[in-house]
Design a protein around this motif. Structure first.
Motif, PDB file in Angstrom:
ATOM      1  N   GLU A   1       0.658  -1.391   0.145  1.00 10.14           N
ATOM      2  CA  GLU A   1       0.157  -0.192   0.037  1.00 10.14           C
ATOM      3  C   GLU A   1       1.009   1.259   0.135  1.00 10.14           C
ATOM      4  O   GLU A   1       1.890   1.337   0.538  1.00 10.14           O
ATOM      5  CB  GLU A   1      -0.946  -0.442   1.055  1.00 10.14           C
ATOM      6  N   VAL A   2       0.522   1.992  -0.858  1.00 10.44           N
ATOM      7  CA  VAL A   2       1.207   3.827  -0.623  1.00 10.44           C
ATOM      8  C   VAL A   2       0.828   3.989   0.372  1.00 10.44           C
ATOM      9  O   VAL A   2       0.014   4.264   0.804  1.00 10.44           O
ATOM     10  CB  VAL A   2       0.473   4.477  -2.400  1.00 10.44           C
ATOM     11  N   ASN A   3       2.406   4.527   1.077  1.00 12.39           N
ATOM     12  CA  ASN A   3       1.920   5.595   2.174  1.00 12.39           C
ATOM     13  C   ASN A   3       2.090   6.628   2.231  1.00 12.39           C
ATOM     14  O   ASN A   3       2.975   7.577   1.755  1.00 12.39           O
ATOM     15  CB  ASN A   3       3.796   5.149   2.839  1.00 12.39           C
ATOM     16  N   ALA A   4       0.424   7.299   2.016  1.00 10.51           N
ATOM     17  CA  ALA A   4       0.627   8.842   1.467  1.00 10.51           C
ATOM     18  C   ALA A   4       1.192   9.518   1.836  1.00 10.51           C
ATOM     19  O   ALA A   4       2.001  10.999   2.219  1.00 10.51           O
ATOM     20  CB  ALA A   4      -1.264   9.016   1.522  1.00 10.51           C
ATOM     21  N   ALA A   5       0.888   9.445   3.558  1.00 13.52           N
ATOM     22  CA  ALA A   5       1.826  10.470   4.231  1.00 13.52           C
ATOM     23  C   ALA A   5       3.349  11.018   4.378  1.00 13.52           C
ATOM     24  O   ALA A   5       3.850  11.793   4.229  1.00 13.52           O
ATOM     25  CB  ALA A   5       1.696  10.545   5.739  1.00 13.52           C
ATOM     26  N   ARG A   6       3.616   9.454   3.439  1.00  6.90           N
ATOM     27  CA  ARG A   6       5.077   9.600   3.727  1.00  6.90           C
ATOM     28  C   ARG A   6       5.403  10.132   2.540  1.00  6.90           C
ATOM     29  O   ARG A   6       6.662  10.529   1.923  1.00  6.90           O
ATOM     30  CB  ARG A   6       5.366   8.128   3.507  1.00  6.90           C
ATOM     31  N   LEU A   7       4.420   9.686   1.243  1.00  9.87           N
ATOM     32  CA  LEU A   7       5.075  10.577  -0.550  1.00  9.87           C
ATOM     33  C   LEU A   7       4.801  11.762  -0.453  1.00  9.87           C
ATOM     34  O   LEU A   7       5.871  12.773  -0.997  1.00  9.87           O
ATOM     35  CB  LEU A   7       4.215   9.937  -0.855  1.00  9.87           C
ATOM     36  N   LEU A   8       4.018  12.007   0.510  1.00  7.37           N
ATOM     37  CA  LEU A   8       3.405  13.885   0.591  1.00  7.37           C
ATOM     38  C   LEU A   8       4.559  14.411   0.821  1.00  7.37           C
ATOM     39  O   LEU A   8       5.192  15.511   0.904  1.00  7.37           O
ATOM     40  CB  LEU A   8       2.008  14.020   0.837  1.00  7.37           C
ATOM     41  N   LYS A   9       5.090  13.831   2.141  1.00  7.32           N
ATOM     42  CA  LYS A   9       6.090  14.619   2.652  1.00  7.32           C
ATOM     43  C   LYS A   9       7.320  14.428   2.066  1.00  7.32           C
ATOM     44  O   LYS A   9       8.459  15.437   1.688  1.00  7.32           O
ATOM     45  CB  LYS A   9       6.933  13.969   4.001  1.00  7.32           C
ATOM     46  N   SER A  10       7.541  13.063   1.408  1.00  7.08           N
ATOM     47  CA  SER A  10       9.082  13.285   0.604  1.00  7.08           C
ATOM     48  C   SER A  10       9.160  14.563  -0.954  1.00  7.08           C
ATOM     49  O   SER A  10       9.686  14.951  -1.232  1.00  7.08           O
ATOM     50  CB  SER A  10       9.008  11.913  -0.251  1.00  7.08           C
ATOM     51  N   VAL A  11       7.128  14.531  -1.490  1.00  4.83           N
ATOM     52  CA  VAL A  11       7.807  15.283  -2.500  1.00  4.83           C
ATOM     53  C   VAL A  11       8.043  16.497  -1.895  1.00  4.83           C
ATOM     54  O   VAL A  11       8.786  17.384  -2.478  1.00  4.83           O
ATOM     55  CB  VAL A  11       5.823  15.181  -3.366  1.00  4.83           C
ATOM     56  N   ALA A  12       7.896  17.361  -0.522  1.00  5.69           N
ATOM     57  CA  ALA A  12       7.371  18.576   0.123  1.00  5.69           C
ATOM     58  C   ALA A  12       9.360  18.105   0.076  1.00  5.69           C
ATOM     59  O   ALA A  12       9.695  19.428  -0.003  1.00  5.69           O
ATOM     60  CB  ALA A  12       7.074  18.354   1.338  1.00  5.69           C
ATOM     61  N   ASP A  13      10.120  17.257   0.653  1.00  6.57           N
ATOM     62  CA  ASP A  13      11.362  17.655   1.391  1.00  6.57           C
ATOM     63  C   ASP A  13      12.021  17.755  -0.242  1.00  6.57           C
ATOM     64  O   ASP A  13      13.218  18.634  -0.079  1.00  6.57           O
ATOM     65  CB  ASP A  13      11.842  16.342   1.836  1.00  6.57           C
ATOM     66  N   PHE A  14      11.609  16.702  -1.023  1.00  4.18           N
ATOM     67  CA  PHE A  14      12.522  17.284  -2.583  1.00  4.18           C
ATOM     68  C   PHE A  14      12.197  18.490  -3.016  1.00  4.18           C
ATOM     69  O   PHE A  14      12.972  19.303  -3.497  1.00  4.18           O
ATOM     70  CB  PHE A  14      12.487  16.311  -3.445  1.00  4.18           C
ATOM     71  N   ALA A  15      10.966  19.011  -2.767  1.00  2.00           N
ATOM     72  CA  ALA A  15      11.099  20.297  -3.690  1.00  2.00           C
ATOM     73  C   ALA A  15      11.751  22.287  -2.845  1.00  2.00           C
ATOM     74  O   ALA A  15      12.147  22.526  -3.052  1.00  2.00           O
ATOM     75  CB  ALA A  15       9.335  20.710  -3.121  1.00  2.00           C
ATOM     76  N   ALA A  16      12.390  21.310  -1.576  1.00  3.06           N
ATOM     77  CA  ALA A  16      13.154  22.000  -0.233  1.00  3.06           C
ATOM     78  C   ALA A  16      14.550  22.314  -1.594  1.00  3.06           C
ATOM     79  O   ALA A  16      14.935  23.572  -0.889  1.00  3.06           O
ATOM     80  CB  ALA A  16      12.457  21.804   1.084  1.00  3.06           C
ATOM     81  N   ILE A  17      14.523  21.169  -2.544  1.00  5.60           N
ATOM     82  CA  ILE A  17      16.150  21.072  -2.789  1.00  5.60           C
ATOM     83  C   ILE A  17      16.296  22.358  -3.579  1.00  5.60           C
ATOM     84  O   ILE A  17      15.262  21.774  -4.763  1.00  5.60           O
ATOM     85  CB  ILE A  17      16.186  19.805  -2.840  1.00  5.60           C
ATOM     86  N   GLY A  18      17.009  23.050  -4.048  1.00  3.94           N
ATOM     87  CA  GLY A  18      17.309  23.548  -5.108  1.00  3.94           C
ATOM     88  C   GLY A  18      15.374  25.031  -5.466  1.00  3.94           C
ATOM     89  O   GLY A  18      15.126  25.489  -6.228  1.00  3.94           O
ATOM     90  N   ALA A  19      14.753  25.085  -3.530  1.00  9.74           N
ATOM     91  CA  ALA A  19      13.753  25.594  -3.777  1.00  9.74           C
ATOM     92  C   ALA A  19      13.687  27.683  -4.112  1.00  9.74           C
ATOM     93  O   ALA A  19      14.569  28.118  -3.626  1.00  9.74           O
ATOM     94  CB  ALA A  19      12.904  26.130  -2.288  1.00  9.74           C
ATOM     95  N   THR A  20      12.529  27.979  -5.183  1.00 12.30           N
ATOM     96  CA  THR A  20      12.586  29.217  -5.309  1.00 12.30           C
ATOM     97  C   THR A  20      11.609  30.312  -4.665  1.00 12.30           C
ATOM     98  O   THR A  20      10.410  29.453  -4.031  1.00 12.30           O
ATOM     99  CB  THR A  20      12.268  29.460  -6.998  1.00 12.30           C
ATOM    100  N   PRO A  21      11.712  31.810  -4.463  1.00 12.78           N
ATOM    101  CA  PRO A  21      10.962  32.343  -3.772  1.00 12.78           C
ATOM    102  C   PRO A  21       9.320  31.956  -4.050  1.00 12.78           C
ATOM    103  O   PRO A  21       8.020  31.646  -3.339  1.00 12.78           O
ATOM    104  CB  PRO A  21      11.676  33.712  -3.804  1.00 12.78           C
ATOM    105  N   ALA A  22       9.626  31.812  -5.231  1.00 14.66           N
ATOM    106  CA  ALA A  22       8.211  32.168  -5.650  1.00 14.66           C
ATOM    107  C   ALA A  22       7.776  30.430  -6.653  1.00 14.66           C
ATOM    108  O   ALA A  22       5.952  29.998  -7.018  1.00 14.66           O
ATOM    109  CB  ALA A  22       7.874  32.715  -8.114  1.00 14.66           C
ATOM    110  N   GLY A  23       8.043  29.096  -5.204  1.00 14.57           N
ATOM    111  CA  GLY A  23       7.135  28.164  -4.493  1.00 14.57           C
ATOM    112  C   GLY A  23       8.163  26.807  -5.869  1.00 14.57           C
ATOM    113  O   GLY A  23       7.202  25.940  -5.782  1.00 14.57           O
ATOM    114  N   GLY A  24       8.505  27.407  -6.988  1.00 15.97           N
ATOM    115  CA  GLY A  24       8.948  26.568  -8.197  1.00 15.97           C
ATOM    116  C   GLY A  24      10.565  26.204  -7.627  1.00 15.97           C
ATOM    117  O   GLY A  24      10.920  25.903  -5.946  1.00 15.97           O
ATOM    118  N   VAL A  25      11.406  25.632  -8.659  1.00 14.20           N
ATOM    119  CA  VAL A  25      12.636  24.767  -8.187  1.00 14.20           C
ATOM    120  C   VAL A  25      13.605  24.972  -8.752  1.00 14.20           C
ATOM    121  O   VAL A  25      12.763  25.247 -10.730  1.00 14.20           O
ATOM    122  CB  VAL A  25      12.489  23.192  -8.093  1.00 14.20           C
ATOM    123  N   ASN A  26      14.524  25.391  -8.656  1.00 18.87           N
ATOM    124  CA  ASN A  26      15.514  25.536  -9.795  1.00 18.87           C
ATOM    125  C   ASN A  26      16.875  24.949  -9.552  1.00 18.87           C
ATOM    126  O   ASN A  26      17.620  24.989  -8.451  1.00 18.87           O
ATOM    127  CB  ASN A  26      16.121  27.057  -9.809  1.00 18.87           C
TER     128      ASN A  26
END
Ligand code: GLV
Ligand code: MN
Ligand code: MN
Ligand code: MN
Length: 414
Positions: free
Chosen positions: A6-31
């Motif tokens: 089973e997909v662990n929804a909480a873990r997956l969403l946290k993982s997406v957020a954790d990676f989005a923090a790497i190279g995060a841009t002020p407007a909410g995207g990534v570089n």
């Protein structure tokens, strides 16, 4: 011990957020452009998480990163799943990352449930899919599929001046524990989940697209050379104005190609005038043409038409015309067998889906040349991508991960 992963929804969403923090841009995207410090940090995080779960971490000479969970039968080729972690300079947090992280979640879900698959499963993060820092895009998957050699690009320079061979070595050395393997090992099949990057799924309220084909792409660089001259003193009959030629050619191809064929796409995305002064008739004007079509014959016919219109405009306006081809990716048809596995996985979980053709190119287009492949698309808001505003809802992330996991279970049995 559980028997259904089973997909662990909480873990997956946290993982997406954790990676989005790497190279995060002020407007909410990534570089997090290819082989940059940020790209390396994302790979490091994925490798750390893999080692913590007891998965193996490997890289090939193109710096494609693989996370491997062993299967029961070492003689069977592994199933490959994943996408890329690099981004556009003002990219979104989901383009590429979502496919890599849902693939890693599938591996973790299998491990959580204690399920031993027949084949090994490998998660891949392909190198430089975007092509924004180093051109061309899809370097990692092209090398993996044997379409091109890493050596062909070693002397390529980044937009920031860095040399590809230096950045490749630094990226490989950043994961000293990862085993190095030759480029292009055998796999049984490939599944890539990706955001649609277009509006169709959202508009139709369908959460999953099963991608059966990718349309072809041709990139041309058109240059008109005329004669630089004074803007105020040069009468019309004395002008050899490459801007006039470019304007005429662009008006013809823009006015013609897409209105006469709803499946055709034509974009002039970049134009440059030299010397680029307000009161100088330019000496040279160049522009790019991105042409797409699902049918290779029609795509070739559009290219001929573009070339003819440009040549004719150059001649009419006294300019020399040079047209160079930069990219030629034929359309690709994905494996019905892999697409069926995705469809079955959706049916078993009551997930609505529809077949579709990808307008964008992807790593799977190249991997498909050496192993049966297909893709899963999830909707993104307003179809926006290659943009910091790119957005995928939590629900669509989780439904996509479930469809992928279901397909992985089917395709990993021997
Ligand atoms: C890839 O991003 C494309 O331009 O299709
Ligand atoms: Mn992508
Ligand atoms: Mn992209
Ligand atoms: Mn892309």
């Amino acid at each position: 011990m559980k028997t259904t992963p089973e997909v662990n929804a909480a873990r997956l969403l946290k993982s997406v957020a954790d990676f989005a923090a790497i190279g995060a841009t002020p407007a909410g995207g990534v570089n997090r452009q290819a082989l940059s410090v940020e790209d390396r940090a994302a790979r490091r995080l994925l490798a750390e998480r893999a080692l913590a779960r007891g998965f193996a971490v490997l890289q090939d000479e193109a710096a494609n990163l693989f996370i491997r969970r062993e299967g029961r039968d070492a003689a069977l080729a592994p199933l490959l799943i994943g996408s890329h972690l690099d981004s556009q300079p003002t990219g979104g947090r989901f383009d590429g990352a979502l496919g890599t992280l849902t693939a890693f979640e599938a591996l973790e879900a299998l491990a959580d449930a204690g399920i031993e698959t027949d084949r090994a499963i490998e998660v891949v993060a392909f190198t430089n899919e975007e092509g924004s820092r180093f051109s061309p895009g899809c370097m990692g998957s092209m090398a993996f599929a044997g379409v091109a050699n890493v050596a062909d690009w070693r002397s390529a320079r980044a937009t920031d001046g860095a040399l590809l061979s230096d950045e490749l070595a630094a990226t490989l050395n950043d994961l000293p524990k990862a085993e190095i393997r030759p480029v292009g090992h055998t796999i049984s099949a490939f599944v890539e989940l990706h955001i649609e990057q277009g509006p169709v799924l959202e508009r139709e309220g369908v959460p999953i697209g099963i991608v059966t084909a990718v349309q072809g792409t041709k990139w041309l660089e058109v240059a008109f050379s005329g004669e630089a001259a004074h803007a105020g003193t040069t009468p019309l009959e004395f002008r050899k104005d490459p801007m006039a030629a470019a304007a005429a050619a662009i008006a013809r191809i823009q006015g013609d190609v897409m209105p006469s064929d709803p499946d055709a796409r034509l974009t002039v995305g970049r134009i440059a005038a030299e010397p680029g002064s307000i009161n100088v008739i330019p000496g040279r004007v160049s522009f790019t043409v991105d042409i797409r079509h699902p049918d290779a014959t029609i795509l070739a016919a559009i290219e001929r038409r573009v070339r003819d219109e440009c040549q004719a405009a150059g001649e009419r306006l006294g300019c020399k015309t040079v047209i160079e081809q930069r990219v030629d990716m034929p359309p690709g048809r994905f494996s019905p067998h892999v697409a069926q596995a995705i469809e079955d996985a959706c049916a078993a979980q009551d997930i609505a889906c529809r077949p579709m053709i990808s307008g964008a190119f992807h790593d799977a287009l190249f991997v498909n040349r050496i192993a049966p492949s297909a893709m899963i698309f999830v909707p993104c808001r307003n179809g926006v991508s290659h943009n910091e505003a790119e957005f995928v809802s939590d629900d669509h992330i989780i439904i996509g991960a479930r469809a992928l996991l279901g397909a992985v279970v089917k395709l990993s049995s021997g």
